[in-house]
Design an enzyme around this catalytic site. Structure first.
Site, PDB file in Angstrom:
ATOM      1  N   ARG A 172     -11.810  -5.377   8.677  1.00  0.00           N
ATOM      2  CA  ARG A 172     -11.294  -6.072   9.689  1.00  0.00           C
ATOM      3  C   ARG A 172     -11.243  -5.335  11.046  1.00  0.00           C
ATOM      4  O   ARG A 172     -11.153  -5.904  11.997  1.00  0.00           O
ATOM      5  CB  ARG A 172      -9.678  -6.402   9.193  1.00  0.00           C
ATOM      6  N   ARG A 200     -21.071  -5.516   1.016  1.00  0.00           N
ATOM      7  CA  ARG A 200     -20.591  -6.805   1.552  1.00  0.00           C
ATOM      8  C   ARG A 200     -21.440  -7.676   1.478  1.00  0.00           C
ATOM      9  O   ARG A 200     -21.038  -9.083   1.136  1.00  0.00           O
ATOM     10  CB  ARG A 200     -19.867  -6.743   2.698  1.00  0.00           C
ATOM     11  N   CYS A 256      -6.915  -1.086   9.289  1.00  0.00           N
ATOM     12  CA  CYS A 256      -6.592  -1.988   8.118  1.00  0.00           C
ATOM     13  C   CYS A 256      -6.359  -1.002   7.180  1.00  0.00           C
ATOM     14  O   CYS A 256      -5.529  -0.263   7.420  1.00  0.00           O
ATOM     15  CB  CYS A 256      -7.665  -3.040   7.774  1.00  0.00           C
ATOM     16  N   SER A 257      -7.203  -1.063   5.920  1.00  0.00           N
ATOM     17  CA  SER A 257      -7.002  -0.304   4.768  1.00  0.00           C
ATOM     18  C   SER A 257      -7.972   0.901   4.974  1.00  0.00           C
ATOM     19  O   SER A 257      -7.523   1.898   5.457  1.00  0.00           O
ATOM     20  CB  SER A 257      -7.165  -0.963   3.532  1.00  0.00           C
ATOM     21  N   ASP A 258      -9.306   0.660   5.058  1.00  0.00           N
ATOM     22  CA  ASP A 258     -10.200   1.510   5.105  1.00  0.00           C
ATOM     23  C   ASP A 258     -10.829   1.711   6.557  1.00  0.00           C
ATOM     24  O   ASP A 258     -11.589   2.546   6.887  1.00  0.00           O
ATOM     25  CB  ASP A 258     -11.400   1.308   4.204  1.00  0.00           C
ATOM     26  N   ASN A 265       0.887  -1.262   0.190  1.00  0.00           N
ATOM     27  CA  ASN A 265       0.060  -0.175  -0.073  1.00  0.00           C
ATOM     28  C   ASN A 265       0.663   1.381  -0.212  1.00  0.00           C
ATOM     29  O   ASN A 265       0.283   2.437  -0.423  1.00  0.00           O
ATOM     30  CB  ASN A 265      -1.106  -0.043   1.169  1.00  0.00           C
ATOM     31  N   LYS A 283     -19.689  -1.617   4.969  1.00  0.00           N
ATOM     32  CA  LYS A 283     -20.524  -1.381   3.951  1.00  0.00           C
ATOM     33  C   LYS A 283     -21.404  -2.490   3.715  1.00  0.00           C
ATOM     34  O   LYS A 283     -21.077  -3.297   2.887  1.00  0.00           O
ATOM     35  CB  LYS A 283     -19.722  -0.956   2.773  1.00  0.00           C
ATOM     36  N   TRP A 303     -12.991  -0.488   7.797  1.00  0.00           N
ATOM     37  CA  TRP A 303     -14.347  -0.819   8.161  1.00  0.00           C
ATOM     38  C   TRP A 303     -14.695  -1.989   7.854  1.00  0.00           C
ATOM     39  O   TRP A 303     -15.793  -2.731   8.117  1.00  0.00           O
ATOM     40  CB  TRP A 303     -15.306   0.081   7.070  1.00  0.00           C
ATOM     41  N   ILE A 320     -10.657  -9.060   2.113  1.00  0.00           N
ATOM     42  CA  ILE A 320     -12.054  -9.353   1.919  1.00  0.00           C
ATOM     43  C   ILE A 320     -11.928 -10.379   0.556  1.00  0.00           C
ATOM     44  O   ILE A 320     -12.940 -11.139   0.599  1.00  0.00           O
ATOM     45  CB  ILE A 320     -13.117  -8.297   1.423  1.00  0.00           C
TER      46      ILE A 320
END
Lengths: 550, 633
Positions: free
Chosen positions: B344, B384, B338-340, B250, B380, B342, B276
């Site tokens: 993990r 998801r 984590c990344s966003d 990233n 989301k 929302w 995901i």
């Protein structure tokens, strides 16, 4: 021989004991003829460890400087460690343990020395006599008789003196059939299904050999159990291949031509060392806490233990299905008829017969289908999961049976009078016990050893109310139905209560069991209270009525 | 309704995946919301309802002699295998279902048409049932270190966060705004849970836009403020829940992770939970294993291992345990991303809260937890769960994994949760059902735009109505266990048959301890009422109540002593005294359909799907026998 000869160092001080769930504790180690005892110097002077030598499966020694360590692996799968200062002491103790835990002579085993501290209300040696069982059978059918053809153990050394056979077959015929069956194990009654009068019999393989030897009396015997025009099923616990190969060694299977009224089904169930290796691998996997998830699942799979569970249950379901659904009689055998055969016949009875799901009924089943039927406990249970010996006769056959019962219990949690602890207790006693019940390989051995006279029966102890209460399933409600377990892999689980017993705390699960018990007990108390109040009310009402009328 | 061309098809077979039993024969109906199958061959009318929103995939399989097979996979892991007589009917049902199961516009979702016929006020009250402010108050917020700020009321800080967020008091508006510029999608560090006893906090955010060397003073101040809000600890953890490799990759995109050198007194740690996409494919593999027809034990265990599913569950659990330990034992605050932040992050933060605080193990608590860490913080759900026709790559079982982690904990701590497994399954069902507004959209802002608070109902009041069937009879109450310390060795994780093979009843235990105990609970209430009634009647007949009757244990002792009560505590006792009980422990009044024993017996048998079919076994044997004869000749 005196045990003292084997005990060079009967006592060692400052020994440190490590065992699951407890902090290490220091104390004095004592060796007696049958026990390894460690008492700490705690205020209450409590014994921290009281271990039967016969429970020891294997030991390992390690030395760091003059500090010796003995790792003791028990047949109940527990592992304990003793740190013993002084190399000589440690070596002495280790060799004593090794000698004492592998005594050759049965008569030196603890049951011959054990003096019970409880009052014997009912002598378990007489609780489940064949005559008693036959009485029950006679109340529903008169087509069977109790034969004493094997009174002297001369016809079949691994059968009990009394066996149940079709009434129309005389002892002479039985003698002839015995010569046609492996080890003399002629077909005998295993179970009578009251619902439809169908039966399950068991035997060993027929000795047809390569030239297709036959025996009139043999087919007459098993045909005697068929209703006119009906077919029966022979469940052979070997694959067709194995059964065919057996002919080369004089064994074999029932050929269609000679047994036209029988259909043969081969349901392969593994035996002997394959099962033993499976157990060893499984316990190894459970004990290694360094595994990641993938490794654990792959080890669990590679052990094949659950595969064996599934195989055995499937075969048992098949036998039960033939009897209950197809309305047919069944004969079950493998090679000797002392191992997989008994797994199948006993599990089929658990499925079919509500009586076998009670405590007493299950005890009777173990007596009938395992002990009296000649499962060689002494050979099979000589070693457990930590053995290194490559003896062919050690095999967790009975252990697998108990695991299968646990699987059914898990699927029908309200249909059994006993709980998981009862099964675990039987597992422990089959491998090491103060009682004589599981000694010897058959009734003949037990008779020669005079076990009923010289040792205490496990049942004498278990069937006392104090003990029984521990083994009762609070959810039990008598269920007269046939119970069909699912044998889908998703429905079968690792028996945590045994295999993870020493690897993870069961505190929270025990609490849940306790809580469940409380809920049910409280309801019973409430019900009693309501009943008492009702009675009181009724009494008052009649009193009032009488007063008014007088 | 315009999608439904054939509302009713007759002579439709429903195959049972596991038995060779004769398939059910019946009628299939399509309504605006459901597919309904009515089994005409059963003695008792049996209906199968499948919500269109629950349908994940519809497949038309090649024509067979018996008709045209239609295979439906549902998001709640039901698999329905229909065989429709006419190809044309099948095709029409197929095209209808394709459209019905993939609505394009949010307004088409069930929640907007679902009308439980209740007064408008009740709906409003329903939405107010869960108030996150109350939960913050429970944690003691606002306090000297933390405040609830409306800095995000116009979504100026972050458009996927709710209007009200909890940040350190020491972080001023400039810090908040500055930090938001340095965090992916503006998801700044905010409080998730405050462990009141030692002031250690769990905070959550998205990854920093650090690239290889970028820094942001405000972000550094923000973290410092969080650390200083916990004066008892000289350091704080920053936990990146991604595998290190992913996080490093990233950086090339200008994102990444915190550089320990730039932040004061942080301890940085990676916890490798996969993304995901990995989770989606893992579930896919797991479901394939679950669906295999009569697998061997080896097939199943190997498949389970290869799916990696339990490995991922363990990773999430391990992360939750790490957080709880850091807070409870090391007294250190933790910032998780984590990344966003929302997926993990939501899993890990909510799991840690559940481990630390018994409140979240109650009905209300779990609802609060889901509202707070999942719904409000912008998990989301819509993407998801694939609520609308959209990018399949966005679909992932993130919430399912959280649900499973809760279930795994329930297996280890059977007395620690107020609710039972069915409660989890019901919530899981509704996450996909779109029947209630809670899980629609992707974030608070979107839900406002959809007017879900005005147009739809909240799930929680409906669940509370059914509290009796969702309760855990073994629950020991709020105070029995504080924090949970689960065993996370691999053997402690079980395959959740009740979820992934939920509709394959034949695989489940045939007698249900939960039902038994729930019956005991309702029976207990009846008996208590009974006893009170009787006690009240007695004095009228015969003056004052005798003392012995007052105390339950006394009366029991008394009756045992006087031994006037034969059969005490025996099953017979149960049967002869009202409330009458059936042998299975069910109370008569509550039993609507009680199959007779034979019926039940048949059921048991039929469900025993893996039992080898006797006739097919016969065939094998007979052919073997023939071969044998040939050999002999």
């Amino acid at each position: 021989m005196e045990f003292a000869e084997l005990i060079k160092t009967p006592r060692a001080d400052n020994v440190v004991l490590h065992r699951p769930f407890y902090p290490a504790v220091e104390g004095t180690l004592c060796l007696t003829g049958h026990h390894l005892i460690l008492s700490s110097r705690r205020q209450d002077n409590a014994e921290e460890l009281w271990l039967l030598h016969s429970n020891i499966d294997s030991i390992e020694k390690r030395f760091v400087g003059s500090l010796g360590t003995i790792i003791i692996k028990c047949k109940d799968l527990r592992i304990i460690q003793l740190d013993i200062p002084g190399m000589e002491e440690c070596l002495n103790i280790a060799s004593s343990i090794e000698a004492l835990s592998t005594l050759d002579s049965v008569t030196l085993m603890y049951p011959f020395f054990y003096r019970p501290m409880f009052e014997v209300v009912e002598d378990g040696w007489h609780s489940f006599l064949p005559e008693r069982e036959f009485e029950l059978l006679s109340s529903v059918t008169n087509e069977w008789r109790l034969s004493y053809v094997n009174k002297e153990f001369s016809v079949c050394p691994s059968y009990p003196p009394a066996v149940t056979v079709p009434k129309s077959i005389d002892d002479e015929a039985l003698r002839r059939v015995a010569t046609f069956r492996h080890g003399g194990r002629f077909p005998v009654l295993s179970y009578y299904h009251k619902k439809n009068g169908m039966v399950m019999m068991r035997s060993s393989q027929p000795l047809t050999g390569t030239n297709g030897r036959r025996c009139k009396e043999d087919s007459a015997l098993i045909n005697a159990t068929l209703r006119a025009g009906k077919r029966g099923y022979i469940i052979d616990t070997r694959s067709l291949n194995v059964a065919q190969q057996a002919r080369a060694k004089g064994g074999g299977f029932e050929q269609e031509v000679q047994y036209p009224q029988w259909r043969r089904i081969h349901k392969s169930v593994e035996r002997y060392n394959i099962l033993q290796e499976s157990l060893i691998k499984l316990v190894e996997a459970c004990n290694d806490q360094s595994h990641n998830m993938d490794r654990w699942l792959s080890k669990l799979e590679a052990s094949n233990w659950l595969t064996h569970i599934k195989e055995i249950l499937t075969a048992a379901c098949l036998a039960a299905q033939c009897i209950d659904r197809e309305g047919a009689s069944v004969l079950v055998h493998g090679t000797e008829g002392t191992d997989s055969t008994l797994q199948i016949t006993s599990l089929a009875q658990i499925i079919l017969d509500p009586r076998c799901r009670t405590i007493r009924g299950f005890e009777a089943l173990v007596e009938r289908e395992w002990l009296q039927a000649g499962h060689p406990f002494q050979q099979r249970c000589a070693q457990s999961a930590y053995s290194n010996s490559k003896q062919k006769w050690e095999s967790p056959v009975f252990f697998l049976f108990l695991d299968c019962v646990w699987q059914i219990l898990r699927q029908f949690p309200c249909s059994f009078e006993f709980n998981e602890h009862f099964l675990i207790m039987l597992f422990e006693h089959a491998y090491a016990s103060q009682f004589g019940t599981f000694l010897g390989n058959n009734e003949s051995d037990r008779c020669k050893l005079k076990l009923p006279q010289k040792t205490m029966s496990l049942w004498s102890w278990v069937n006392r109310p104090q003990e029984l209460s521990k083994f009762k399933n609070p959810l039990f409600e008598a269920n007269s139905l046939v119970i069909w377990p699912s044998v889908a892999p998703q429905s079968l689980q690792l028996w945590e209560g045994v295999f993870l017993r020493w690897n993870r705390s069961s505190k929270f699960l025990d609490e849940a069991y306790e809580e469940m018990n409380n809920i049910i007990e409280y309801n019973k108390e409430l019900q009693a209270k309501v009943n008492a109040l009702r009675r009181q009310l009724a009494e008052l009402e009649t009193d009032d009525g009488m007063q008014e009328s007088s | 309704m315009e999608h439904i061309t054939t509302p009713k098809v007759e002579n439709v077979k429903l195959l049972d995946r596991y038995t060779n039993r004769k398939p059910a024969n019946g009628t299939l109906y399509l309504t605006a919301t459901h597919l309904i199958y009515v089994d005409a061959s059963a003695e008792v009318r049996k209906e199968t309802w499948i919500l269109h929103h629950h349908i994940a995939t519809v497949e038309k399989l090649p024509l067979t002699t018996s008709g045209c097979p239609l295979l439906i996979h549902c998001k709640n892991f039901r698999v329905a295998h229909f065989v429709i007589g006419h190809e044309r009917d099948c095709h029409e049902v197929y095209t209808s279902l394709l459209k019905l199961s993939q609505p394009v516009k949010p307004e088409e979702l069930y929640a907007f048409s679902y009308n439980p016929k209740m007064p408008k006020d009740n709906r409003e009250i329903g939405w107010k049932l869960i108030d996150l402010k109350v939960d913050y108050q429970r944690m003691g917020i606002p306090n000297d270190f933390w405040e609830i700020t409306d800095a995000n009321k116009d979504y100026e800080v972050c458009n996927t966060y709710p209007p009200e967020i909890v940040v350190p008091k020491a972080a001023n508006k400039a810090t908040v705004l500055g930090s938001s510029k340095f965090r992916s999608r503006g998801r700044i560090p905010v409080l998730s849970y405050l462990y009141k006893e030692n002031n250690a906090a769990i905070c959550r955010c998205s990854q920093p836009l650090s690239g290889f060397s970028a820094r942001c003073l405000e972000d550094e101040q923000m973290l410092q403020a969080i650390r200083q809000a916990n004066p008892g600890s000289p350091f704080m953890y920053v936990v990146d829940t991604r595998p290190k490799l992913n996080a490093m990759a990233n950086r090339a995109a200008g994102k990444g992770y915190e550089n320990e050198d730039n932040y004061d007194n942080i301890r940085f740690k990676f916890i490798g939970i996969e993304n995901i996409h990995v989770m989606r494919s893992s579930l896919q593999k797991l479901l394939e294993v679950c669906e295999t027809k009569s697998p061997s034990m080896s097939d199943f265990l190997t498949g389970l291992e290869n799916s990696g599913w339990l490995r991922h569950i363990k990773a999430v659990m391990d992360a939750g345990v790490f957080l709880a330990k850091a807070v409870k034992e090391e007294k250190a605050s933790v910032l998780v991303h984590c990344s966003d932040g929302w997926d993990r992050t939501a899993q890990v933060c909510s799991l840690a809260s559940l481990l630390l605080d018994p409140f979240y193990r109650t009905f209300k608590g779990l609802m609060v937890l889901i509202e707070k860490e999942w719904i409000a913080m912008g998990h989301k759900f819509s993407h998801r769960c694939g609520h609308l026709d959209g990018d399949l790559k966005e679909v992932s079982p993130v919430f399912t994994q959280f649900t499973e982690c809760v279930w795994q904990l329930m297996q280890q701590f059977p007395c620690a949760f107020e609710f039972n497994e069915r409660f989890l399954l019901e919530i899981h069902d509704h996450v996909y059902s779109c029947q209630f507004g809670n899980f629609l959209g992707t974030c608070h802002r979107e839900r406002e735009a959809l007017k879900i608070f005005e147009k739809t109902h909240s799930l929680w009041p409906f669940l509370l109505q059914k509290k009796q069937e969702f309760r855990n009879p073994l629950y020991k109450g709020f105070t029995a266990y504080k924090e949970l310390k689960p065993n996370t060795l691999p053997f402690s994780f079980q395959f959740w048959c009740g979820m992934y093979n939920r509709f394959d009843k034949g695989m489940h235990p045939k007698q249900c301890v939960l039902d038994h105990l729930l019956n005991s609970m309702s029976q207990k209430m009846k008996l208590e009422d009974n006893a009170t009634d009787l006690e009240n009647k007695l004095p009228f007949l015969d003056g004052p109540l005798p003392d012995e009757v007052c105390s339950l244990s006394k009366i029991v002792n008394a009756s045992v002593e006087s031994s006037k009560t034969p059969m005490l505590n025996t099953p017979q006792d149960y049967e002869s005294e009202p409330p009458a009980l059936l042998t299975n422990g069910a109370i008569v009044e509550e039993v609507d359909i009680m199959p007779d024993q034979d019926q039940k017996n048949k059921e048991n048998f039929a469900n025993h799907h893996d039992l080898p079919d006797l006739n097919s076994t016969m065939e094998v044997i007979e052919s073997d026998a023939k071969k044998e004869k040939l050999q002999h000749q």
